[in-house]
Structures are given as structure tokens and as C-alpha cells.
Design a protein around this motif. Sequence first.
Motif, PDB file in Angstrom:
ATOM      1  N   TYR A 126       0.812  -1.226   0.000  1.00  0.00           N
ATOM      2  CA  TYR A 126       0.000   0.000   0.000  1.00  0.00           C
ATOM      3  C   TYR A 126       0.839   1.267   0.000  1.00  0.00           C
ATOM      4  O   TYR A 126       0.437   2.293  -0.553  1.00  0.00           O
ATOM      5  CB  TYR A 126      -1.006   0.000   1.160  1.00  0.00           C
ATOM      6  CG  TYR A 126      -0.469   0.413   2.514  1.00  0.00           C
ATOM      7  CD1 TYR A 126      -0.559   1.737   2.944  1.00  0.00           C
ATOM      8  CD2 TYR A 126       0.092  -0.510   3.386  1.00  0.00           C
ATOM      9  CE1 TYR A 126      -0.093   2.120   4.200  1.00  0.00           C
ATOM     10  CE2 TYR A 126       0.560  -0.144   4.631  1.00  0.00           C
ATOM     11  CZ  TYR A 126       0.467   1.166   5.036  1.00  0.00           C
ATOM     12  OH  TYR A 126       0.933   1.556   6.280  1.00  0.00           O
ATOM     13  N   LYS A 127       2.027   1.226   0.591  1.00  0.00           N
ATOM     14  CA  LYS A 127       2.870   2.424   0.612  1.00  0.00           C
ATOM     15  C   LYS A 127       3.514   2.706  -0.745  1.00  0.00           C
ATOM     16  O   LYS A 127       4.091   3.779  -0.947  1.00  0.00           O
ATOM     17  CB  LYS A 127       3.936   2.299   1.697  1.00  0.00           C
ATOM     18  CG  LYS A 127       3.371   2.425   3.107  1.00  0.00           C
ATOM     19  CD  LYS A 127       4.457   2.435   4.162  1.00  0.00           C
ATOM     20  CE  LYS A 127       3.866   2.600   5.556  1.00  0.00           C
ATOM     21  NZ  LYS A 127       4.909   2.569   6.610  1.00  0.00           N
TER      22      LYS A 127
ATOM     23  N   ASP B  51       1.295   5.971  -4.972  1.00  0.00           N
ATOM     24  CA  ASP B  51       1.883   7.309  -4.963  1.00  0.00           C
ATOM     25  C   ASP B  51       0.871   8.325  -4.434  1.00  0.00           C
ATOM     26  O   ASP B  51      -0.138   8.605  -5.089  1.00  0.00           O
ATOM     27  CB  ASP B  51       2.324   7.684  -6.384  1.00  0.00           C
ATOM     28  CG  ASP B  51       3.201   8.924  -6.408  1.00  0.00           C
ATOM     29  OD1 ASP B  51       2.780   9.962  -5.854  1.00  0.00           O
ATOM     30  OD2 ASP B  51       4.300   8.866  -6.997  1.00  0.00           O
ATOM     31  N   ALA B  52       1.140   8.850  -3.263  1.00  0.00           N
ATOM     32  CA  ALA B  52       0.197   9.768  -2.618  1.00  0.00           C
ATOM     33  C   ALA B  52       0.003  11.038  -3.429  1.00  0.00           C
ATOM     34  O   ALA B  52      -1.100  11.608  -3.442  1.00  0.00           O
ATOM     35  CB  ALA B  52       0.681  10.107  -1.208  1.00  0.00           C
TER      36      ALA B  52
ATOM     37  N   GLU C 286       2.973  -2.211  11.653  1.00  0.00           N
ATOM     38  CA  GLU C 286       1.965  -1.161  11.818  1.00  0.00           C
ATOM     39  C   GLU C 286       0.550  -1.714  11.931  1.00  0.00           C
ATOM     40  O   GLU C 286      -0.391  -0.986  12.301  1.00  0.00           O
ATOM     41  CB  GLU C 286       2.038  -0.157  10.671  1.00  0.00           C
ATOM     42  CG  GLU C 286       1.602  -0.663   9.294  1.00  0.00           C
ATOM     43  CD  GLU C 286       2.752  -1.196   8.447  1.00  0.00           C
ATOM     44  OE1 GLU C 286       2.750  -0.955   7.237  1.00  0.00           O
ATOM     45  OE2 GLU C 286       3.635  -1.864   9.031  1.00  0.00           O
TER      46      GLU C 286
ATOM     47  N   LEU D  86      -4.811   3.139   8.003  1.00  0.00           N
ATOM     48  CA  LEU D  86      -3.401   3.232   7.629  1.00  0.00           C
ATOM     49  C   LEU D  86      -3.268   3.680   6.174  1.00  0.00           C
ATOM     50  O   LEU D  86      -2.414   4.506   5.843  1.00  0.00           O
ATOM     51  CB  LEU D  86      -2.714   1.882   7.819  1.00  0.00           C
ATOM     52  CG  LEU D  86      -2.644   1.344   9.246  1.00  0.00           C
ATOM     53  CD1 LEU D  86      -2.076  -0.063   9.236  1.00  0.00           C
ATOM     54  CD2 LEU D  86      -1.796   2.257  10.125  1.00  0.00           C
ATOM     55  N   VAL D  87      -4.103   3.122   5.324  1.00  0.00           N
ATOM     56  CA  VAL D  87      -4.082   3.509   3.912  1.00  0.00           C
ATOM     57  C   VAL D  87      -4.445   4.984   3.768  1.00  0.00           C
ATOM     58  O   VAL D  87      -3.802   5.733   3.016  1.00  0.00           O
ATOM     59  CB  VAL D  87      -5.037   2.633   3.085  1.00  0.00           C
ATOM     60  CG1 VAL D  87      -5.062   3.077   1.623  1.00  0.00           C
ATOM     61  CG2 VAL D  87      -4.625   1.160   3.178  1.00  0.00           C
TER      62      VAL D  87
ATOM     63  N   SER E 149      -4.015   7.321   5.992  1.00  0.00           N
ATOM     64  CA  SER E 149      -2.900   8.107   6.505  1.00  0.00           C
ATOM     65  C   SER E 149      -1.809   8.264   5.456  1.00  0.00           C
ATOM     66  O   SER E 149      -1.214   9.341   5.313  1.00  0.00           O
ATOM     67  CB  SER E 149      -2.336   7.444   7.763  1.00  0.00           C
ATOM     68  OG  SER E 149      -1.260   8.182   8.285  1.00  0.00           O
ATOM     69  N   HIS E 150      -1.552   7.191   4.702  1.00  0.00           N
ATOM     70  CA  HIS E 150      -0.553   7.264   3.629  1.00  0.00           C
ATOM     71  C   HIS E 150      -1.050   8.128   2.476  1.00  0.00           C
ATOM     72  O   HIS E 150      -0.322   9.001   1.986  1.00  0.00           O
ATOM     73  CB  HIS E 150      -0.217   5.859   3.135  1.00  0.00           C
ATOM     74  CG  HIS E 150       0.642   5.843   1.921  1.00  0.00           C
ATOM     75  ND1 HIS E 150       1.924   6.350   1.903  1.00  0.00           N
ATOM     76  CD2 HIS E 150       0.386   5.401   0.646  1.00  0.00           C
ATOM     77  CE1 HIS E 150       2.440   6.208   0.696  1.00  0.00           C
ATOM     78  NE2 HIS E 150       1.527   5.640  -0.077  1.00  0.00           N
ATOM     79  N   LEU E 151      -2.282   7.903   2.053  1.00  0.00           N
ATOM     80  CA  LEU E 151      -2.875   8.678   0.951  1.00  0.00           C
ATOM     81  C   LEU E 151      -3.612   9.873   1.549  1.00  0.00           C
ATOM     82  O   LEU E 151      -4.825  10.007   1.444  1.00  0.00           O
ATOM     83  CB  LEU E 151      -3.818   7.788   0.140  1.00  0.00           C
ATOM     84  CG  LEU E 151      -3.194   6.554  -0.519  1.00  0.00           C
ATOM     85  CD1 LEU E 151      -4.252   5.726  -1.220  1.00  0.00           C
ATOM     86  CD2 LEU E 151      -2.084   6.950  -1.486  1.00  0.00           C
ATOM     87  N   HIS E 152      -2.860  10.748   2.166  1.00  0.00           N
ATOM     88  CA  HIS E 152      -3.449  11.780   3.021  1.00  0.00           C
ATOM     89  C   HIS E 152      -4.292  12.799   2.262  1.00  0.00           C
ATOM     90  O   HIS E 152      -5.121  13.474   2.868  1.00  0.00           O
ATOM     91  CB  HIS E 152      -2.348  12.497   3.814  1.00  0.00           C
ATOM     92  CG  HIS E 152      -1.215  12.987   2.958  1.00  0.00           C
ATOM     93  ND1 HIS E 152      -0.184  12.167   2.563  1.00  0.00           N
ATOM     94  CD2 HIS E 152      -0.972  14.190   2.423  1.00  0.00           C
ATOM     95  CE1 HIS E 152       0.662  12.865   1.822  1.00  0.00           C
ATOM     96  NE2 HIS E 152       0.205  14.085   1.711  1.00  0.00           N
TER      97      HIS E 152
END
Length: 253
Positions: free
Chosen positions: A74-75, A78-79, A103, A114-115, A117-120
Amino acid sequence: MMKPIGIIGGGMIGSQVARLAVSAGLNVIISNSRGPDSLRELTDELGPLSRATTTSELAAQADIIIAAIPLVAYKKLDADELAGKIVVDTMNYYPERDGIMPEIRTAEIASSELVQSHLHNSQVIRALNNMDWVRLASRARAADSTERSALPVAGNVKSAKRQVISLIEALGYDAVDMGPLSESWRSEPTMPAYVLPYMGEIPRQFDTVSEREWFMTAPGAQVSALYLRDLLARAVRHDKMFGSTASLAGASL
């Protein structure tokens, strides 16, 4: 004219969503980590409503994007490229596949949080994660069917959630709103609403057919919106809400 639906991942869930979308008359764009050429067989099957491209081009051309990749990756989403997009999170945690992800704390935080938070700068919606890939295709029904099943949806942005619900309805399912992403744990592995209700009656033993053959051919069962709400309400959170590739539920990978 509606923009095409983007699907990142051409595996079991991603390909089935693509098939349902094309059957509904929607255009789809598909990408994966191996490049467009690796998706040629799938797009040839799907026909002129589909095409394969890079993930960067997909992000630029679609507003609703289905993330159908292993959770461990998931990280790698690309955010910046996905900023402003609706991202449908179908990803579940399978330690046997994903490895240990420190995590992941299922008793405290839902994986979709969590997803998000990464793709804010994206609007993450949890959906299409609690049904195995075979029944996902075979149990789709028209809107007026008395056999139509329901799928859970969670998200923090109501307008984005409405758009995803409309998509799910077009794919052949009703939708039940679980609330914000903080409640999306109710559809994660080991929960009452995860995979098994849609499978129907599971044989106690497999005498005349193998488990795999049964899995591939079982007609499944209807999960109505009323029944799904009851299953979601019955969920009890714990610290081992993980999928297992050793079980029938693992076939939802």
C-alpha cells in the motif's frame, strides 16, 4: 460522460471488478506493477471498454480508483499522483503473503485508516474487500433481483462514499454503510461478514470433489442488506484479524 474506473492490480479481485464494470457498460483502465503488456490477455478478454496503461496515466485519467493489490504494497501507491482521487481500498492483511507488518494493530486501528494516513490527500473508501473473488463475479445481480446481495462500505467523506455506493450498485450489489473508516474493521478477516456468509453451506468433508473444485464451482448464497447489517453488528474486535491462505477464506486474496 463518466470518467473510466481505474483499477490498480490485475489479480483475482481486480480482474473480477473489471469484468463486472465492463458488463455494466463502464470503461475501465487497468494497471499493475509489471506494465501494460502483462495485462494484454485480460484486456483482450474484456474488449473495447477496457485498456491497460501505467499507474501514473491511470491516476491522471480516473477519479475513482480501485486499489486491488496486496496490503504490503500500500505504501507503493503514490500519494501525490492519487491526491484528490477516490481510492477504494480492497486490501486485506494476510501475514503468510504480506509478511509481518508491524503497523498492523487490528485491535486499535483499521487497515484502511493506515491507507488513508498514507494517501493523506485522497478520499479512501473501504469496499469490495469481504467477498471471495469467485462469488464476487457469480453473485452479482440486477437491481430488481430478489437474489441481490449487499456489500459493506466505509469512508470519512460522505460524497465520496455515495459515488462508491453508486458504483457498487452498478456492479450488481446493494451497499450497507458501515460509517467512517474507523468502523471498517467490521468487514476485515475473521469478522462475521467476511467471505463465509457469501459462500453458502460449506461441506463438512470433501469426498467426491476437492476443496479447490468445490470453491471454484459453489454457487454461494445471498447476503441481503438486512442480514449484512446484522453480521456487521455482531463483529467483535480482536488483535488477530488476519486472513489465512490455508483456509477457504484465503481464496479471497
